[in-house]
Structure formats: C-alpha cells, structure tokens
Scaffold this motif. Structure first.
Motif, PDB file in Angstrom:
ATOM      1  N   ARG A  43       0.820  -1.215   0.000  1.00 44.04           N
ATOM      2  CA  ARG A  43       0.000   0.000   0.000  1.00 44.04           C
ATOM      3  C   ARG A  43       0.850   1.260   0.000  1.00 44.04           C
ATOM      4  O   ARG A  43       0.323   2.362   0.107  1.00 44.04           O
ATOM      5  N   LYS A  44       2.170   1.103  -0.097  1.00 41.29           N
ATOM      6  CA  LYS A  44       3.127   2.213  -0.111  1.00 41.29           C
ATOM      7  C   LYS A  44       2.952   3.120   1.105  1.00 41.29           C
ATOM      8  O   LYS A  44       2.902   4.334   0.996  1.00 41.29           O
ATOM      9  N   HIS A  45       2.865   2.486   2.256  1.00 43.36           N
ATOM     10  CA  HIS A  45       2.715   3.202   3.522  1.00 43.36           C
ATOM     11  C   HIS A  45       4.023   3.911   3.851  1.00 43.36           C
ATOM     12  O   HIS A  45       5.098   3.324   3.731  1.00 43.36           O
ATOM     13  N   PRO A  46       3.980   5.182   4.263  1.00 48.72           N
ATOM     14  CA  PRO A  46       5.231   5.879   4.568  1.00 48.72           C
ATOM     15  C   PRO A  46       5.980   5.295   5.766  1.00 48.72           C
ATOM     16  O   PRO A  46       7.180   5.493   5.892  1.00 48.72           O
ATOM     17  N   ASP A  47       5.299   4.579   6.639  1.00 50.06           N
ATOM     18  CA  ASP A  47       5.932   3.965   7.802  1.00 50.06           C
ATOM     19  C   ASP A  47       5.989   2.451   7.650  1.00 50.06           C
ATOM     20  O   ASP A  47       5.829   1.706   8.623  1.00 50.06           O
ATOM     21  N   ALA A  48       6.235   1.971   6.451  1.00 51.20           N
ATOM     22  CA  ALA A  48       6.192   0.531   6.182  1.00 51.20           C
ATOM     23  C   ALA A  48       7.214  -0.242   7.012  1.00 51.20           C
ATOM     24  O   ALA A  48       6.923  -1.337   7.486  1.00 51.20           O
ATOM     25  N   GLN A  49       8.384   0.323   7.196  1.00 47.08           N
ATOM     26  CA  GLN A  49       9.401  -0.392   7.965  1.00 47.08           C
ATOM     27  C   GLN A  49       8.988  -0.510   9.434  1.00 47.08           C
ATOM     28  O   GLN A  49       9.164  -1.560  10.051  1.00 47.08           O
ATOM     29  N   ASP A  81       6.063  14.785   5.352  1.00 44.09           N
ATOM     30  CA  ASP A  81       7.169  15.193   6.199  1.00 44.09           C
ATOM     31  C   ASP A  81       7.453  16.667   5.931  1.00 44.09           C
ATOM     32  O   ASP A  81       7.739  17.055   4.799  1.00 44.09           O
ATOM     33  N   ILE A  82       7.371  17.497   6.960  1.00 42.24           N
ATOM     34  CA  ILE A  82       7.510  18.931   6.746  1.00 42.24           C
ATOM     35  C   ILE A  82       8.944  19.330   6.429  1.00 42.24           C
ATOM     36  O   ILE A  82       9.197  20.469   6.065  1.00 42.24           O
ATOM     37  N   ARG A  83       9.869  18.405   6.539  1.00 44.62           N
ATOM     38  CA  ARG A  83      11.250  18.722   6.175  1.00 44.62           C
ATOM     39  C   ARG A  83      11.464  18.676   4.678  1.00 44.62           C
ATOM     40  O   ARG A  83      12.487  19.103   4.182  1.00 44.62           O
ATOM     41  N   ARG A  84      10.482  18.147   3.940  1.00 46.45           N
ATOM     42  CA  ARG A  84      10.610  18.015   2.491  1.00 46.45           C
ATOM     43  C   ARG A  84       9.367  18.590   1.832  1.00 46.45           C
ATOM     44  O   ARG A  84       8.314  18.690   2.428  1.00 46.45           O
ATOM     45  N   PHE A  85       9.498  18.898   0.542  1.00 46.68           N
ATOM     46  CA  PHE A  85       8.348  19.275  -0.255  1.00 46.68           C
ATOM     47  C   PHE A  85       7.580  18.009  -0.607  1.00 46.68           C
ATOM     48  O   PHE A  85       8.120  16.913  -0.543  1.00 46.68           O
ATOM     49  N   PRO A  86       6.301  18.120  -0.998  1.00 49.61           N
ATOM     50  CA  PRO A  86       5.509  16.913  -1.284  1.00 49.61           C
ATOM     51  C   PRO A  86       6.124  15.996  -2.340  1.00 49.61           C
ATOM     52  O   PRO A  86       6.091  14.784  -2.191  1.00 49.61           O
ATOM     53  N   ARG A  87       6.681  16.529  -3.396  1.00 50.83           N
ATOM     54  CA  ARG A  87       7.286  15.655  -4.418  1.00 50.83           C
ATOM     55  C   ARG A  87       8.523  14.946  -3.877  1.00 50.83           C
ATOM     56  O   ARG A  87       8.756  13.783  -4.184  1.00 50.83           O
ATOM     57  N   GLU A  88       9.309  15.645  -3.079  1.00 50.90           N
ATOM     58  CA  GLU A  88      10.483  15.008  -2.483  1.00 50.90           C
ATOM     59  C   GLU A  88      10.062  13.928  -1.497  1.00 50.90           C
ATOM     60  O   GLU A  88      10.694  12.883  -1.403  1.00 50.90           O
ATOM     61  N   GLU A  89       8.974  14.168  -0.770  1.00 52.10           N
ATOM     62  CA  GLU A  89       8.465  13.177   0.179  1.00 52.10           C
ATOM     63  C   GLU A  89       7.970  11.936  -0.562  1.00 52.10           C
ATOM     64  O   GLU A  89       8.235  10.805  -0.158  1.00 52.10           O
ATOM     65  N   ALA A  90       7.238  12.142  -1.668  1.00 52.28           N
ATOM     66  CA  ALA A  90       6.747  10.999  -2.452  1.00 52.28           C
ATOM     67  C   ALA A  90       7.920  10.195  -3.011  1.00 52.28           C
ATOM     68  O   ALA A  90       7.892   8.964  -3.007  1.00 52.28           O
ATOM     69  N   LYS A  91       8.945  10.881  -3.456  1.00 54.56           N
ATOM     70  CA  LYS A  91      10.130  10.193  -3.979  1.00 54.56           C
ATOM     71  C   LYS A  91      10.830   9.409  -2.863  1.00 54.56           C
ATOM     72  O   LYS A  91      11.239   8.262  -3.055  1.00 54.56           O
ATOM     73  N   ALA A  92      10.931  10.005  -1.669  1.00 51.17           N
ATOM     74  CA  ALA A  92      11.586   9.327  -0.549  1.00 51.17           C
ATOM     75  C   ALA A  92      10.796   8.095  -0.123  1.00 51.17           C
ATOM     76  O   ALA A  92      11.384   7.052   0.184  1.00 51.17           O
ATOM     77  N   ILE A  93       9.463   8.192  -0.126  1.00 49.99           N
ATOM     78  CA  ILE A  93       8.637   7.034   0.237  1.00 49.99           C
ATOM     79  C   ILE A  93       8.805   5.930  -0.788  1.00 49.99           C
ATOM     80  O   ILE A  93       8.955   4.754  -0.446  1.00 49.99           O
ATOM     81  N   ASP A  94       8.805   6.279  -2.088  1.00 47.42           N
ATOM     82  CA  ASP A  94       8.992   5.272  -3.127  1.00 47.42           C
ATOM     83  C   ASP A  94      10.350   4.585  -3.012  1.00 47.42           C
ATOM     84  O   ASP A  94      10.465   3.369  -3.192  1.00 47.42           O
ATOM     85  N   GLU A  95      11.383   5.349  -2.690  1.00 48.63           N
ATOM     86  CA  GLU A  95      12.718   4.758  -2.535  1.00 48.63           C
ATOM     87  C   GLU A  95      12.765   3.824  -1.322  1.00 48.63           C
ATOM     88  O   GLU A  95      13.389   2.770  -1.369  1.00 48.63           O
ATOM     89  N   GLU A  96      12.105   4.216  -0.234  1.00 49.10           N
ATOM     90  CA  GLU A  96      12.084   3.372   0.969  1.00 49.10           C
ATOM     91  C   GLU A  96      11.327   2.072   0.712  1.00 49.10           C
ATOM     92  O   GLU A  96      11.759   0.995   1.124  1.00 49.10           O
ATOM     93  N   ILE A  97      10.202   2.158   0.000  1.00 54.66           N
ATOM     94  CA  ILE A  97       9.422   0.964  -0.332  1.00 54.66           C
ATOM     95  C   ILE A  97      10.248   0.052  -1.236  1.00 54.66           C
ATOM     96  O   ILE A  97      10.269  -1.174  -1.050  1.00 54.66           O
ATOM     97  N   ALA A  98      10.940   0.617  -2.214  1.00 53.79           N
ATOM     98  CA  ALA A  98      11.780  -0.199  -3.100  1.00 53.79           C
ATOM     99  C   ALA A  98      12.889  -0.877  -2.300  1.00 53.79           C
ATOM    100  O   ALA A  98      13.214  -2.040  -2.529  1.00 53.79           O
ATOM    101  N   ARG A  99      13.464  -0.154  -1.330  1.00 49.65           N
ATOM    102  CA  ARG A  99      14.524  -0.750  -0.506  1.00 49.65           C
ATOM    103  C   ARG A  99      13.957  -1.892   0.334  1.00 49.65           C
ATOM    104  O   ARG A  99      14.589  -2.936   0.475  1.00 49.65           O
ATOM    105  N   LEU A 100      12.751  -1.720   0.882  1.00 46.06           N
ATOM    106  CA  LEU A 100      12.143  -2.783   1.684  1.00 46.06           C
ATOM    107  C   LEU A 100      11.799  -3.999   0.841  1.00 46.06           C
ATOM    108  O   LEU A 100      11.821  -5.126   1.333  1.00 46.06           O
ATOM    109  N   LYS A 101      11.467  -3.786  -0.441  1.00 45.23           N
ATOM    110  CA  LYS A 101      11.177  -4.900  -1.335  1.00 45.23           C
ATOM    111  C   LYS A 101      12.447  -5.564  -1.849  1.00 45.23           C
ATOM    112  O   LYS A 101      12.391  -6.615  -2.472  1.00 45.23           O
ATOM    113  N   GLY A 102      13.596  -4.928  -1.623  1.00 46.87           N
ATOM    114  CA  GLY A 102      14.852  -5.488  -2.105  1.00 46.87           C
ATOM    115  C   GLY A 102      15.179  -5.052  -3.519  1.00 46.87           C
ATOM    116  O   GLY A 102      16.058  -5.609  -4.158  1.00 46.87           O
ATOM    117  N   GLU A 103      14.496  -4.050  -4.010  1.00 47.55           N
ATOM    118  CA  GLU A 103      14.735  -3.546  -5.359  1.00 47.55           C
ATOM    119  C   GLU A 103      15.670  -2.356  -5.284  1.00 47.55           C
ATOM    120  O   GLU A 103      15.888  -1.767  -4.239  1.00 47.55           O
TER     121      GLU A 103
END
Length: 146
Positions: free
Chosen positions: A47-53, A84-106
C-alpha cells in the motif's frame, strides 16, 4: 533383537507415520507463524505506507504478544496523507517510493507510480483552480506543485 528400538519396542509403519506427521505439523506451524508475522509489513509495503518499515518491525515484535500485532495490522491499512515537513511533497513521495523499493529489495528508482503522479496532479489542479495552495497545505506546497 534385530528390529527392536531403544526401549525394547519394535517400530512399525504407524510409528514412522506418526513421526512424519508430527514433523509436517511442526513445519506447517513455523510457516504459518512466519506468514502471519510478516503480514502487516507486506500489506504496508504493497500500500506504499510511509511507515512501512515500522509496521514490519511492529508486526514481527507482535508475535510475542497479540496486541502489538493487531495494532500493526490496523496501522498497515490506515490511510496516511502525512507529509514530512522537512521536504516538499514531491520530495516526500520520492523518498517514500525509494524506501518501499529498498524494503522490497529492489534498486530505488527515480520513477514514481501512477497513483503518486495523479495525486500530485490533483494537488496542482486544486491550486490552479483556487488561485493558491489548498487550505490544508503547508506554506511550501504552492512553490512545489508548480
């Protein structure tokens, strides 16, 4: 004394069938525990949850007690629109996608999913129709969406 066991009993077919069935039941139990323990984390990742880990860790820790596992399961389904207020929305979406990919092993890619792109397009459309950022957006949202 050729076919006798250690206690003087002779092992026949039913004894071996019992051993095999107990071994299979043990393996099945371990597989079920592994499946159930990782279920909240797999749901959060899909579900691409930002707190998946964190959901994954809480799901595994919840095997020791039932309550944390149930909370992790509910948390995995909880809709989150937090940014995350430390990032802009697009940067946050990119960071979440990268974290999800890392958790999937991609390997984390730069491309975003279609849902993220549509959400950002909706955000940008809401700004252009209202002449400014939406009421619930932070002060930096207007600059990021344009």
């Amino acid at each position: 004394m050729g076919g006798l066991g250690m206690l003087g009993f002779e092992l026949d077919f039913w004894d071996y069938a019992t051993f095999v069935s107990l071994a299979l039941a043990g393996v099945a139990f371990i597989l079920i525990i592994v499946f159930v323990g990782g279920l909240p984390g797999r749901i959060a990742v899909s579900r691409k949850h930002p707190d998946a880990q964190a959901v994954t860790v809480m799901g595994w820790a919840g095997l020791l007690a039932v309550w944390p596992w149930m909370q992790a399961f509910i948390w995995a389904f909880k809709p989150t629109d937090k940014i995350d207020i430390r990032r802009f929305p697009r940067e946050e979406a990119k960071a979440i996608d990268e974290e999800i990919a890392r958790l999937k092993g991609e390997v984390p890619g730069v491309e975003r999913t279609r849902a993220r792109e549509e959400r950002l397009a909706t955000l940008a459309a809401g700004e252009s129709a209202a002449g400014g950022p939406p009421a619930n957006a932070g002060p930096d949202t207007k600059n990021e969406a344009t």
